[in-house]
Design a protein around this motif. Structure first.
Motif, short mmCIF file in Angstrom:
data_model
loop_
_atom_site.label_atom_id
_atom_site.label_comp_id
_atom_site.label_asym_id
_atom_site.label_seq_id
_atom_site.Cartn_x
_atom_site.Cartn_y
_atom_site.Cartn_z
N UNK A 22 16.45 -40.64 -27.08
CA UNK A 22 16.79 -39.72 -28.18
C UNK A 22 18.02 -38.88 -27.84
N UNK A 23 18.17 -38.52 -26.56
CA UNK A 23 19.34 -37.73 -26.13
C UNK A 23 20.62 -38.55 -26.29
N UNK A 24 20.55 -39.83 -25.95
CA UNK A 24 21.73 -40.71 -26.08
C UNK A 24 22.05 -40.92 -27.55
N UNK A 25 21.02 -41.16 -28.35
CA UNK A 25 21.24 -41.38 -29.78
C UNK A 25 21.78 -40.13 -30.47
N UNK A 26 21.46 -38.96 -29.93
CA UNK A 26 21.94 -37.71 -30.50
C UNK A 26 23.47 -37.60 -30.37
N UNK A 27 24.03 -38.27 -29.37
CA UNK A 27 25.48 -38.28 -29.21
C UNK A 27 26.18 -38.92 -30.42
N UNK A 28 25.46 -39.82 -31.10
CA UNK A 28 26.03 -40.49 -32.27
C UNK A 28 26.05 -39.55 -33.47
N UNK A 29 24.99 -38.76 -33.64
CA UNK A 29 24.85 -37.94 -34.84
C UNK A 29 25.40 -36.53 -34.72
N UNK A 30 25.59 -36.03 -33.49
CA UNK A 30 26.01 -34.63 -33.31
C UNK A 30 27.36 -34.30 -33.96
N UNK A 31 28.35 -35.24 -34.02
CA UNK A 31 29.60 -34.89 -34.71
C UNK A 31 29.40 -34.56 -36.18
N UNK A 32 28.39 -35.19 -36.81
CA UNK A 32 28.12 -34.92 -38.23
C UNK A 32 27.70 -33.47 -38.44
N UNK A 33 26.96 -32.92 -37.48
CA UNK A 33 26.48 -31.54 -37.59
C UNK A 33 27.66 -30.57 -37.57
N UNK A 34 28.53 -30.71 -36.56
CA UNK A 34 29.68 -29.79 -36.46
C UNK A 34 30.67 -30.03 -37.60
N UNK A 35 30.74 -31.28 -38.09
CA UNK A 35 31.64 -31.58 -39.20
C UNK A 35 31.17 -30.87 -40.47
N UNK A 36 29.87 -30.91 -40.76
CA UNK A 36 29.33 -30.24 -41.95
C UNK A 36 29.56 -28.74 -41.88
N UNK A 37 29.40 -28.16 -40.68
CA UNK A 37 29.63 -26.72 -40.51
C UNK A 37 31.09 -26.38 -40.82
N UNK A 38 32.01 -27.21 -40.32
CA UNK A 38 33.44 -26.96 -40.55
C UNK A 38 33.81 -27.15 -42.02
N UNK A 39 33.19 -28.12 -42.68
CA UNK A 39 33.45 -28.32 -44.11
C UNK A 39 33.00 -27.08 -44.88
N UNK A 40 31.84 -26.53 -44.49
CA UNK A 40 31.33 -25.31 -45.14
C UNK A 40 32.28 -24.14 -44.93
N UNK A 41 32.94 -24.12 -43.78
CA UNK A 41 33.86 -23.02 -43.46
C UNK A 41 35.28 -23.26 -43.97
N UNK A 42 35.53 -24.44 -44.54
CA UNK A 42 36.90 -24.81 -44.94
C UNK A 42 37.56 -23.84 -45.92
N UNK A 43 36.83 -23.25 -46.89
CA UNK A 43 37.48 -22.27 -47.77
C UNK A 43 38.02 -21.05 -47.01
N UNK A 44 37.28 -20.62 -45.98
CA UNK A 44 37.73 -19.49 -45.15
C UNK A 44 38.93 -19.91 -44.32
N UNK A 45 38.86 -21.12 -43.74
CA UNK A 45 39.96 -21.63 -42.91
C UNK A 45 41.23 -21.76 -43.74
N UNK A 46 41.07 -22.18 -45.02
CA UNK A 46 42.23 -22.35 -45.91
C UNK A 46 42.96 -21.03 -46.16
N UNK A 47 42.24 -19.91 -46.05
CA UNK A 47 42.88 -18.61 -46.24
C UNK A 47 43.67 -18.17 -45.01
#
Length: 349
Positions: free
Chosen positions: A11-36
């Motif tokens: 499960x730890x190895x498989x988490x390496x595959x999915x973890x970028x999606x988590x940080x990507x979603x967070x950054x997408x949510x923050x994108x309006x702030x970043x755009x300012x």
């Protein structure tokens, strides 16, 4: 990787595959702030550099901790450029030209996924680490962006308070985000279940199932490529027609006794999802003021990413309702049939 990191759980190895999606979603949510804070150009350059450098890091280290951190940072890089991939078209073009370009964007996204996955597979011959070199594609993309994409004209900043945040503008964005999530969840569920359905019902070999899956992905490419023409030709009937065709494609799978009809169903499903998804982004600028467009695109992209993430959970829940491989196709098909009827009634009203 399981062999290389034998002291870690699967499960730890498989988490390496999915973890970028988590940080990507967070950054997408923050994108309006970043755009300012940052301009479009700086955001895209930083995003591509971060995604490229962090993405290839596992090719040069065997430290699990460093690889884990690099995967999180890779997601941050992709999150920075994700909304820009849509906004860069929506903010520069209008009308039919915008529709055609957004369709091409969806088309190339699907084609790029297929080609890069194929190349990564070939790199696996050399070992699991060289496969991560596929992320170096970010660097030539960065060069092409700097050479050919003109700077966006600087316009006076408008407040998103009041008018921009009114319920009448927020509601269509929320509906679009949920709709995008449904489309991607359906697409992901289909790509997971179609091969299993073919093999487990003895309708074809694993190779045949993979060919049908390839056809499914290729149909997505065509759906994006022909979106602009269909969007113009069908006009207000675009959504009802494609949603109905999507429902028919999904229903074809469980009622088919041969792999050929399943292939037709897969083709129709892949084609229609890409087309309808393109229409969501094409219609957003018509409903949303320009100062709210970045937030709108971010919300829809979050919905799409959550749809992909939640698809396995949806499949698990459907199995509890009725434990059969046909259940997801029947349920999703019924949803799209109802949506098609609803869209037709709305147009006539």
């Amino acid at each position: 990787m399981l062999k290389a990191f034998s002291s870690y759980s699967r499960s730890s190895i498989e988490f390496l595959v999915s973890i970028p999606s988590v940080s990507m979603i967070i950054m997408i949510a923050l994108s309006p702030i970043i755009a300012r804070i940052f301009s479009e150009r700086i955001t895209i350059v930083l995003g591509l550099l971060i995604a490229g450098l962090a993405g290839i890091t596992p090719a040069f280290t065997s430290s699990f901790s460093l690889i884990f951190i690099s995967r999180i940072i890779t997601g941050i890089g992709f999150g920075l450029i994700n909304t820009q991939a849509v906004s860069i078209i929506s903010e520069r073009f209008t009308g039919k030209e915008r529709a055609h370009l957004l369709g091409y964007r969806t088309s190339i996204e699907t084609l790029g996924q297929a080609i890069l996955t194929l190349i990564a597979g070939q790199l696996l011959i050399l070992g699991w680490q060289p496969a991560f070199l596929i992320y170096s594609i970010a660097f030539p993309i960065l060069i092409l962006y700097l050479l050919f994409v003109p700077r966006k004209p600087v316009s006076p900043r408008k407040s998103t308070a009041g008018k921009g945040s009114h319920l009448s503008q927020f509601l269509p964005v929320l509906i679009s985000a949920l709709f995008g999530g449904l489309l991607i969840a359906t697409n992901t569920a289909s790509s997971l279940r179609i091969p299993s359905y073919i093999v487990e019902n003895n309708l074809g070999s694993t190779l045949s199932a993979n060919r049908v899956l390839s056809l499914f992905m290729f149909a997505g490419f065509l759906g994006g490529a022909f979106f602009g023409k269909l969007f113009t030709y069908l006009n207000k009937y675009f959504l009802p027609v494609l949603l109905l065709t999507e429902a028919l494609g999904l229903f074809l799978v469980p009622i088919s006794s041969t792999i050929y009809f399943i292939a037709i169903g897969a083709f129709l499903g892949g084609f229609c999802v890409a087309g309808v998804l393109s229409s969501i982004f094409a219609r957003l600028p018509e409903k949303i003021p320009s100062n709210f467009l970045n937030i709108a695109n971010a919300m829809v992209l979050i919905g799409c990413n959550l749809g992909a993430t939640m698809a396995p959970l949806f499949l698990s829940g459907m199995e509890k309702i009725y434990p059969s491989l046909t259940t997801p196709f029947i349920i999703f098909g019924s949803i799209f049939l109802l949506l098609s009827i609803g869209a037709l009634i709305k147009n006539r009203g």
